[in-house]
Structure formats: C-alpha cells, structure tokens
Motif scaffolding. Structure first.
Motif, mmCIF file in Angstrom:
data_model
loop_
_atom_site.group_PDB
_atom_site.id
_atom_site.type_symbol
_atom_site.label_atom_id
_atom_site.label_comp_id
_atom_site.label_asym_id
_atom_site.label_seq_id
_atom_site.Cartn_x
_atom_site.Cartn_y
_atom_site.Cartn_z
ATOM 1 N N ASP A 102 4.758 26.782 77.126
ATOM 2 C CA ASP A 102 3.725 27.620 76.521
ATOM 3 C C ASP A 102 2.548 26.747 76.126
ATOM 4 O OD1 ASP A 102 4.191 30.732 75.388
ATOM 5 O OD2 ASP A 102 5.976 29.751 76.182
ATOM 6 N N ASP A 103 1.346 27.316 76.193
ATOM 7 C CA ASP A 103 0.152 26.608 75.757
ATOM 8 C C ASP A 103 -0.705 27.544 74.920
ATOM 9 O OD1 ASP A 103 -1.038 28.313 77.612
ATOM 10 O OD2 ASP A 103 -1.574 26.726 79.021
ATOM 11 N N THR A 104 -1.907 27.126 74.591
ATOM 12 C CA THR A 104 -2.756 27.930 73.714
ATOM 13 C C THR A 104 -3.124 29.264 74.356
ATOM 14 O OG1 THR A 104 -4.746 26.804 74.529
ATOM 15 C CG2 THR A 104 -3.690 25.901 72.563
ATOM 16 N N VAL A 105 -3.206 29.312 75.682
ATOM 17 C CA VAL A 105 -3.549 30.563 76.364
ATOM 18 C C VAL A 105 -2.400 31.560 76.257
ATOM 19 C CG1 VAL A 105 -4.182 31.617 78.566
ATOM 20 C CG2 VAL A 105 -5.091 29.364 77.950
ATOM 21 N N SER A 106 -1.182 31.123 76.551
ATOM 22 C CA SER A 106 -0.039 32.041 76.477
ATOM 23 C C SER A 106 0.222 32.496 75.041
ATOM 24 C CB SER A 106 1.211 31.391 77.062
ATOM 25 O OG SER A 106 1.600 30.248 76.332
ATOM 26 N N LEU A 107 -0.044 31.613 74.073
ATOM 27 C CA LEU A 107 0.151 32.012 72.677
ATOM 28 C C LEU A 107 -0.834 33.092 72.270
ATOM 29 C CD1 LEU A 107 0.987 28.704 70.764
ATOM 30 C CD2 LEU A 107 2.516 30.365 71.840
ATOM 31 N N ASP A 108 -2.043 33.084 72.832
ATOM 32 C CA ASP A 108 -2.998 34.158 72.555
ATOM 33 C C ASP A 108 -2.427 35.509 72.965
ATOM 34 O OD1 ASP A 108 -4.888 32.477 71.480
ATOM 35 O OD2 ASP A 108 -6.121 32.359 73.292
ATOM 36 N N TYR A 109 -1.777 35.558 74.121
ATOM 37 C CA TYR A 109 -1.168 36.810 74.575
ATOM 38 C C TYR A 109 -0.011 37.228 73.665
ATOM 39 C CZ TYR A 109 -3.831 36.804 78.939
ATOM 40 O OH TYR A 109 -4.838 36.853 79.872
ATOM 41 N N LYS A 110 0.773 36.260 73.239
ATOM 42 C CA LYS A 110 1.912 36.600 72.392
ATOM 43 C C LYS A 110 1.468 37.063 71.009
ATOM 44 C CE LYS A 110 5.144 33.854 75.045
ATOM 45 N NZ LYS A 110 6.076 32.719 75.147
ATOM 46 N N ILE A 111 0.407 36.470 70.488
ATOM 47 C CA ILE A 111 -0.139 36.940 69.213
ATOM 48 C C ILE A 111 -0.673 38.364 69.358
ATOM 49 C CG2 ILE A 111 -1.991 36.599 67.533
ATOM 50 C CD1 ILE A 111 0.375 34.697 67.207
ATOM 51 N N ALA A 112 -1.376 38.639 70.467
ATOM 52 C CA ALA A 112 -1.870 39.994 70.701
ATOM 53 C C ALA A 112 -0.709 40.979 70.775
ATOM 54 C CB ALA A 112 -2.691 40.033 71.985
ATOM 55 N N TYR A 113 0.383 40.555 71.398
ATOM 56 C CA TYR A 113 1.552 41.428 71.535
ATOM 57 C C TYR A 113 2.181 41.722 70.180
ATOM 58 C CZ TYR A 113 6.230 42.978 72.915
ATOM 59 O OH TYR A 113 7.402 43.689 73.055
ATOM 60 N N LEU A 114 2.390 40.693 69.356
ATOM 61 C CA LEU A 114 3.031 40.941 68.069
ATOM 62 C C LEU A 114 2.151 41.790 67.165
ATOM 63 C CD1 LEU A 114 2.139 39.135 65.301
ATOM 64 C CD2 LEU A 114 2.906 37.273 66.764
ATOM 65 N N LYS A 115 0.847 41.632 67.295
ATOM 66 C CA LYS A 115 -0.051 42.498 66.535
ATOM 67 C C LYS A 115 0.059 43.937 67.010
ATOM 68 C CE LYS A 115 -3.717 39.294 65.085
ATOM 69 N NZ LYS A 115 -5.166 38.977 65.208
ATOM 70 N N GLN A 116 0.106 44.107 68.312
ATOM 71 C CA GLN A 116 0.235 45.450 68.875
ATOM 72 C C GLN A 116 1.526 46.118 68.405
ATOM 73 O OE1 GLN A 116 1.627 46.166 73.056
ATOM 74 N NE2 GLN A 116 -0.506 46.785 73.379
ATOM 75 N N GLN A 117 2.594 45.345 68.300
ATOM 76 C CA GLN A 117 3.887 45.884 67.884
ATOM 77 C C GLN A 117 4.006 46.041 66.371
ATOM 78 O OE1 GLN A 117 6.199 47.007 69.921
ATOM 79 N NE2 GLN A 117 5.237 46.328 71.812
ATOM 80 N N GLY A 118 3.067 45.470 65.613
ATOM 81 C CA GLY A 118 3.150 45.542 64.160
ATOM 82 C C GLY A 118 4.186 44.605 63.570
ATOM 83 N N MET A 119 4.445 43.482 64.252
ATOM 84 C CA MET A 119 5.460 42.542 63.789
ATOM 85 C C MET A 119 4.944 41.707 62.620
ATOM 86 S SD MET A 119 6.963 41.427 67.537
ATOM 87 C CE MET A 119 8.340 40.462 66.900
ATOM 88 N N ALA A 120 5.879 41.049 61.920
ATOM 89 C CA ALA A 120 5.543 40.352 60.677
ATOM 90 C C ALA A 120 4.757 39.072 60.904
ATOM 91 C CB ALA A 120 6.819 40.041 59.896
ATOM 92 N N GLY A 121 4.929 38.454 62.049
ATOM 93 C CA GLY A 121 4.231 37.193 62.284
ATOM 94 C C GLY A 121 4.910 36.402 63.371
ATOM 95 N N VAL A 122 4.794 35.082 63.267
ATOM 96 C CA VAL A 122 5.266 34.203 64.330
ATOM 97 C C VAL A 122 6.080 33.054 63.745
ATOM 98 C CG1 VAL A 122 3.192 32.762 64.322
ATOM 99 C CG2 VAL A 122 4.533 32.943 66.419
ATOM 100 N N MET A 123 7.092 32.633 64.498
ATOM 101 C CA MET A 123 7.919 31.470 64.170
ATOM 102 C C MET A 123 7.883 30.538 65.373
ATOM 103 S SD MET A 123 11.117 30.268 65.334
ATOM 104 C CE MET A 123 12.248 31.605 65.652
ATOM 105 N N PHE A 124 8.010 29.229 65.149
ATOM 106 C CA PHE A 124 8.048 28.335 66.288
ATOM 107 C C PHE A 124 9.051 27.207 66.084
ATOM 108 C CE2 PHE A 124 4.609 26.857 63.541
ATOM 109 C CZ PHE A 124 4.823 25.490 63.449
ATOM 110 N N TRP A 125 9.583 26.745 67.195
ATOM 111 C CA TRP A 125 10.469 25.580 67.254
ATOM 112 C C TRP A 125 9.765 24.528 68.111
ATOM 113 C CZ3 TRP A 125 14.822 24.017 64.927
ATOM 114 C CH2 TRP A 125 15.450 22.889 65.456
#
Length: 458
Positions: free
Chosen positions: A400-423
């Motif tokens: 994953d890079d900064t571009v793919s993370l932009d899509y994942k952030i957009a997705y979690l916002k669309q779903q109304g999720m609480a936020g993001v976690m990372f390993w």
C-alpha cells in the motif's frame, strides 16, 4: 429448534444494533490507531537494538495519532496478563514510560497494550493453550481480567487491546464472557476518570475465513468494545496458488475467487436458499469490501469498526511474467519460518539481514523503488492498490502507498466507520509519509479524483 445464528441472519442490524452500547463513540473525530511493535530482544537491549525506538515518534507524528497500541503482552503460565517470558521488567518499564511521556504534549492520546498477537496466540503457537485455558472457567476469566486491569493501571495504560488470533468456535462464548468481565471492571474504574475513560478493543479478523470462528457471537463481542480493529490485510499471500494483492479494497474480474465459508455456516444453521444467495453468495473475491460487508450484515455498527491498513508489503518470486506478475503462478517458500535464500528481494538489504525476503516495510519498498534496480510500479484501478514488478527477476510485490490509502480513507468515510488502524509504526518511512497521508485524508474532504467505482464490489 433453529440455531440463533439464523435469527441474526434474518433480522440483521435493525434488531442487533441495540446490543451495542458501551463505546465512547459520541465524538465525530476519526480514530487513528498505530500499533507499536517491540520484540523481546529489542526490549531487553532498548533502545540500541530497537529498529524504531519511541524517540522516533516525534511530536508531529504523535499529534496525528489518537491511539498507540504497544505490542505485545502475553499470558503467563499462571493464566495472567504479563510481560512475555524473558523480558526484563526494568527495560519494559522504560519503554512504557517513554510512551506515556508522549501524552504530555498530546493529552488526548491514548496508549493501550495489546495482549496476544500471532506469535503468542495462533493455533500452532506454544502458548495458545494459555488463551484457551484462561477463558475456560469463570475463575480463570476473572483471574485474567483482574491481572490485565492491574497491569494496565500499574504502567499507566489507557486501555486494553486483545489480539487473540483467533478464538476457536468452542472458545467463542467464553471469549464473550471474558470481554464482559473486563468491561465490567473497566466500567468500575471509569467512575474515577470520566473525562478519559479506559477503553477496550480487539484486533478482529479482516478476512471472511477467520470470521467464521465466532461470527454468531460477533454482536455480543462488539457490545463490550469501544472499537473493533479489523486486520484487513494478509488477505492473500504465498500460501496461495497465485500472486495477488495483500489488501485489495475491491475485487478484479481476473482474480482467483474463494468459497464463502460463511455460506456453509449459515446453511448449517438452517438458512434458506434465498437468504444464502442474497447474504452469502459464493465464490467471492477476498477483499476489504467483502469483510466489511459481512460485519455489517452481522449487525455490527460501522461507528465501532476501524479499518486496518498495512504499512508493509508481500513479495512473490519466480512469478510467471504475464500481466506484469499479477494473478500468476510463482515459486516461493510458504512455510512460516523462512529457510530459503534471504537475498531474493533485490534492494532490500534489511530483509536479507532479517532473513525474510517475503515481507518488506513501506520504507524498504520505497528505497527499492527509488533505486535504479529495475522495479516498475503499477496500480490497479479495480482493486485500488499498487504493486511492483521486476521484469528481469520476475519479482512481484504487493503493498500500500499514499494513493491506495486515499481510496481506503474514502471508503471508510463512505461506510461511516470509526477510523483507521495500521500495522505498524516502525514500517513507515522516517518522514511518516503513510501516517501523514492517513491524517490528511481523515481531516480533509475526499478529493474529487477519488472514485470508488470500477472494481468488483461485494
């Protein structure tokens, strides 16, 4: 008499939603949860042996986090929450003290400890029986809960994260009972600190296969939690027959599909064919979207779900060259403890030192990509993730890079999720590029260029 799981299937979230009521989720701020990993040897020789000492978490980086989860604590031979065997107490206390010092400048930051992890709690781990035994009786659960809360208070942590990978179906009801006891104790403790209550979270499966272990109990599990951190990575890897993405957001028409294991579980519970086809179609792509959809269908509120993203990539070797290595056969050792050539991943010197070329951090991948080594970056507009291909050496690297993370952030916002976690925190580059990307994506509107169409949605 029908299994209560069928009741969950048919009534879904409209009825199950009231079961969730403990979380402190009234704030609209998204959470950003970073795991902080220190191996036993690193703790005992801290900070000299630590690849990523606490001092690398600069004030700027700390300000972009809401939570840091220290990894890992284990269960000792007495069934109590404790430092792993061989860890020097004074060295661990020093690390904990440095982590707590981050809150001086960022008082809203929460530092939790994480109990478990793959090494200590997977089905083949030498210590997995401690987890199973610790939940087996009320007395054992009380002992474990008491010790975890005492450990938390002694070292000044702000909560407990449980990363048992994963309770078996026969452990699931007892796992609920353990969480219920820990929640009861934290509720009592929170009477003394209402402004910053202790929190309880778990790291839960981000893939459909491991969800089957406790899918019927999910509403009861999440009812006790502040957040469910989805480990929505390791969805594909060298244990499979073809190269694939580590953490694809959506599916692709050409990728290998998997049988939906939840379909069999629902069928055994008596679900009708119509319900099976509607709720659990099979086969499916192994994607983040599929996992999130199944959690929502179990009645789990999106506001308690935290989307996990990897700060690392997975490498495949001797890959068939068609399609630039994607969805192709390969020859790569799949054993958990790698015994092959440690220098296979060209340009990753630290991978060679670790004797593990199948995994590389984002920082290492960026070094590989920037050097004139022959890697080419590609991006899938269907799955919304990149990969590297080395046409001469036939190396495929999913990451994953900064571009793919932009899509994942957009997705979690669309779903109304609480936020993001990372390993995990130590895998980002020294500038904190991925963390910065997450922070910007969460606080700013979704850019117009980000479209979630094009891929195979579940």
């Amino acid at each position: 008499m029908r299994h209560p799981f069928l009741f969950n299937l048919l009534l879904l979230s409209a009825i199950l939603m009231p079961l969730t009521g403990f979380a402190n989720t009234s704030s609209r701020q998204h959470v950003v949860i970073g795991y902080y990993l220190l191996e036993k040897e690193q703790i005992n020789h801290y900070p000299e042996a630590a690849e990523f000492p606490v001092s690398y978490i600069t004030p700027r980086k700390a300000a972009m986090l809401t939570h840091i989860n220290f990894s890992f604590i284990n269960i000792n031979a007495n069934g109590e929450c404790d430092l792993p065997e061989g860890v020097e107490t004074d060295k661990a206390a020093k690390v904990f003290s440095e982590l707590m010092a981050l809150k001086k400048h960022h008082p809203k930051l929460r530092i939790l400890f994480s109990l478990g992890g793959w090494t200590y709690s997977n089905d083949s781990s030498p210590t997995v029986t401690r987890y199973r035994d610790a939940v087996s009786t009320p007395e054992q659960r009380l002992k474990l809960a008491n010790s975890c809360v005492a450990f938390m208070k002694h070292y000044g942590f702000d909560g407990i994260d449980i990363d048992w990978e994963y309770p078996r179906p026969q452990d699931a009801d007892q796992f609920v009972a353990l969480l219920t006891e820990i929640r009861r104790q934290l509720t009592q403790e929170n009477l003394q600190r209402p402004k910053k209550p202790y929190q309880l979270t778990i790291a839960g499966p981000g893939d459909v296969a491991n969800m089957t272990r406790y899918y019927p109990q999910l509403p009861a599990i999440v009812a006790q939690l502040d957040y469910l951190n989805l480990m929505s990575y390791d969805l594909n890897g060298v244990w499979q027959a073809r190269s694939n993405h580590n953490a694809p957001l959506f599916g692709h028409p050409d990728e290998p599909l998997i049988s939906n294991p939840l379909r069999s579980l629902a069928s055994a519970a008596g679900a009708s064919q119509v319900s099976l086809d509607k709720l659990f179609p099979s086969p499916i792509a192994s994607t983040i979207d599929a996992a999130v959809t199944h959690y929502l269908r179990a009645g789990i509120p999106a506001k308690k779900m935290v989307l996990g993203v990897p700060f690392y990539g997975r490498a495949f070797f001797q890959v068939t060259p068609e399609n630039d290595g994607l969805y192709q056969t390969f020859v790569t050792e799949s054993a958990e403890n790698y015994q092959g050539d440690p220098a296979l991943l060209i340009g990753c010197d630290s991978c060679t030192r670790r004797k593990e070329p199948r995994m590389a951090s984002y920082a290492e991948i960026q070094t590989m990509l920037k050097a004139p080594l022959g890697y080419v970056r590609y991006f899938s507009h269907e799955t919304k993730v990149p990969w590297l291909w080395h046409p001469e050496k036939h190396i495929f690297v999913s990451y994953d890079d900064t571009v793919s993370l932009d899509y994942k952030i957009a997705y979690l916002k669309q779903q109304g999720m609480a936020g993001v976690m990372f390993w995990h925190l130590g895998q980002d580059d020294r500038q904190g590029s991925l963390l910065g990307s997450l922070h910007r994506g969460l606080v700013q509107p979704v850019p117009r260029r980000i479209s979630l169409s094009g891929g195979l949605h579940y």
